[in-house]
Design an enzyme around this catalytic site. Sequence first.
Site, PDB file in Angstrom:
ATOM      1  N   PHE A   2      -2.241   7.651   0.971  1.00  0.00           N
ATOM      2  CA  PHE A   2      -1.141   6.689   1.011  1.00  0.00           C
ATOM      3  C   PHE A   2      -1.629   5.384   0.408  1.00  0.00           C
ATOM      4  CE2 PHE A   2       1.537   3.542   3.348  1.00  0.00           C
ATOM      5  CZ  PHE A   2       2.794   4.024   3.001  1.00  0.00           C
TER       6      PHE A   2
ATOM      7  N   THR B  57      -1.927  -0.734   0.248  1.00  0.00           N
ATOM      8  CA  THR B  57      -2.710  -1.970   0.288  1.00  0.00           C
ATOM      9  C   THR B  57      -3.270  -2.343  -1.083  1.00  0.00           C
ATOM     10  OG1 THR B  57      -3.329  -1.499   2.573  1.00  0.00           O
ATOM     11  CG2 THR B  57      -4.663  -3.108   1.400  1.00  0.00           C
TER      12      THR B  57
ATOM     13  N   ALA C  93      -2.483  -8.035  -1.302  1.00  0.00           N
ATOM     14  CA  ALA C  93      -1.341  -7.632  -0.474  1.00  0.00           C
ATOM     15  C   ALA C  93      -1.830  -6.642   0.569  1.00  0.00           C
ATOM     16  CB  ALA C  93      -0.234  -7.010  -1.332  1.00  0.00           C
TER      17      ALA C  93
ATOM     18  N   SER D 224      -2.090  -7.298   4.770  1.00  0.00           N
ATOM     19  CA  SER D 224      -1.198  -7.396   5.915  1.00  0.00           C
ATOM     20  C   SER D 224       0.225  -7.754   5.492  1.00  0.00           C
ATOM     21  CB  SER D 224      -1.736  -8.429   6.906  1.00  0.00           C
ATOM     22  OG  SER D 224      -2.972  -7.993   7.450  1.00  0.00           O
TER      23      SER D 224
ATOM     24  N   GLU E 227      -3.849  -0.464   8.991  1.00  0.00           N
ATOM     25  CA  GLU E 227      -2.460  -0.271   9.413  1.00  0.00           C
ATOM     26  C   GLU E 227      -1.956  -1.447  10.250  1.00  0.00           C
ATOM     27  OE1 GLU E 227      -1.650   3.740  10.718  1.00  0.00           O
ATOM     28  OE2 GLU E 227      -3.151   4.481   9.313  1.00  0.00           O
TER      29      GLU E 227
END
Length: 388
Positions: free
Chosen positions: A122, A125, A129, A131, A364
């Site tokens: 996935f 991040t 960019a 959080s 995450e």
Amino acid sequence: MIRDPEGFDIFLGDLRRFVKERLVPHEKAVMENDEVPQEIVREMAQQGMFGYSIPEEYGGAGMTTEELVLAAIELSQCSVAFRARVGTNTGIGSEALVADGTREQKEKYLPMLASGDVTGAFALTEPEAGSEATALKSTARREGDVYILNGTKCFITNAPIAGLFTVMARTNPQVPGAAGISAFIVERNTPGLSTAAPYRKMGQEGSPVSEVHFHDCRVPAENLIGGEEGMGFRTAMKVLNKQRIHLAALCTGPAIRMLDEAIRFVTERRQFGQPLADFQLIQAMIADCQTEIHAARALILETARQRDRGEDVTLAASMCKYFASEMCGRVADRCVQMFGGYGYIADYGIERFYRDVRLFRLYEGTSQIHQLNIAKRTLAAHGYREGK
């Protein structure tokens, strides 16, 4: 929701034995070689671990959220590398397709992920960019039947070994924030896609993580998830809401394992003629660990059941991830303390868990981002508007 309680209890028992008999004995080798052996990967695939939450019609187990977190608590009572090896497929690497993929996309890719024939990743991040995911700068420009992707992703779990990437990129640079972001499925062999060498990390040996680079990467338009531009961030949030509950469970398993190891040590180790377990300050640390583990488990299970009922769990999922990851860090610290000097020695294994679980509070959504999210949503529920 547990669909077949009796059958699921049997499944959990089998999983518990597999973890203890097949995975735990390989922990040291995984750490030393920085790799999960292919023999073990094949066994995990045969156990169906790559497809826990993928629907049955595409070759997975179709687990409910409650079933998934209970399985995750069992699976994660061993080195983090084992659950990370399958975790992207049964979680963050497939959930975008499960949630919003077209029928054709699901039929093409989900069976590959469920079987473990392909590893998913996935890619959200970016260096600027993290959080604040809506600040991502990767772009996807439509040219006829393809999109041209450019940009860099970082800290992507399983990127060095992934065959399939879920990628978030900005399709409309004129629209700031979430509205201009779309999601794509990108195959490993797509020209213009490359992955960097794995990072050298503080812990989690055996779980490869690296940057992903897109340089004029030509992705077929049919690989736009859901077939619609601008819905990528919405898809990402669906993925992360479920994954944060899942990850909270994956924080709870290691805490259980660490406490078990510490109890074994303090009941066998003697000081001043008596077991360490007899000392009240040791007992206080055991009590704190046990209480927090149970609190995390209760919160996770209730949130999982809420999601299975179709309720909005955005706030609760954030609380799960925040509390469970912080809890796991506190348990790790106490358990090293109970080991005393031996807790700092690699031969005892507790120091490996101490390093491994530190990452839980970062990915995450950092703990600080979850604090802000929880507070803002709580205030909004009381009618407060920030800045007013």
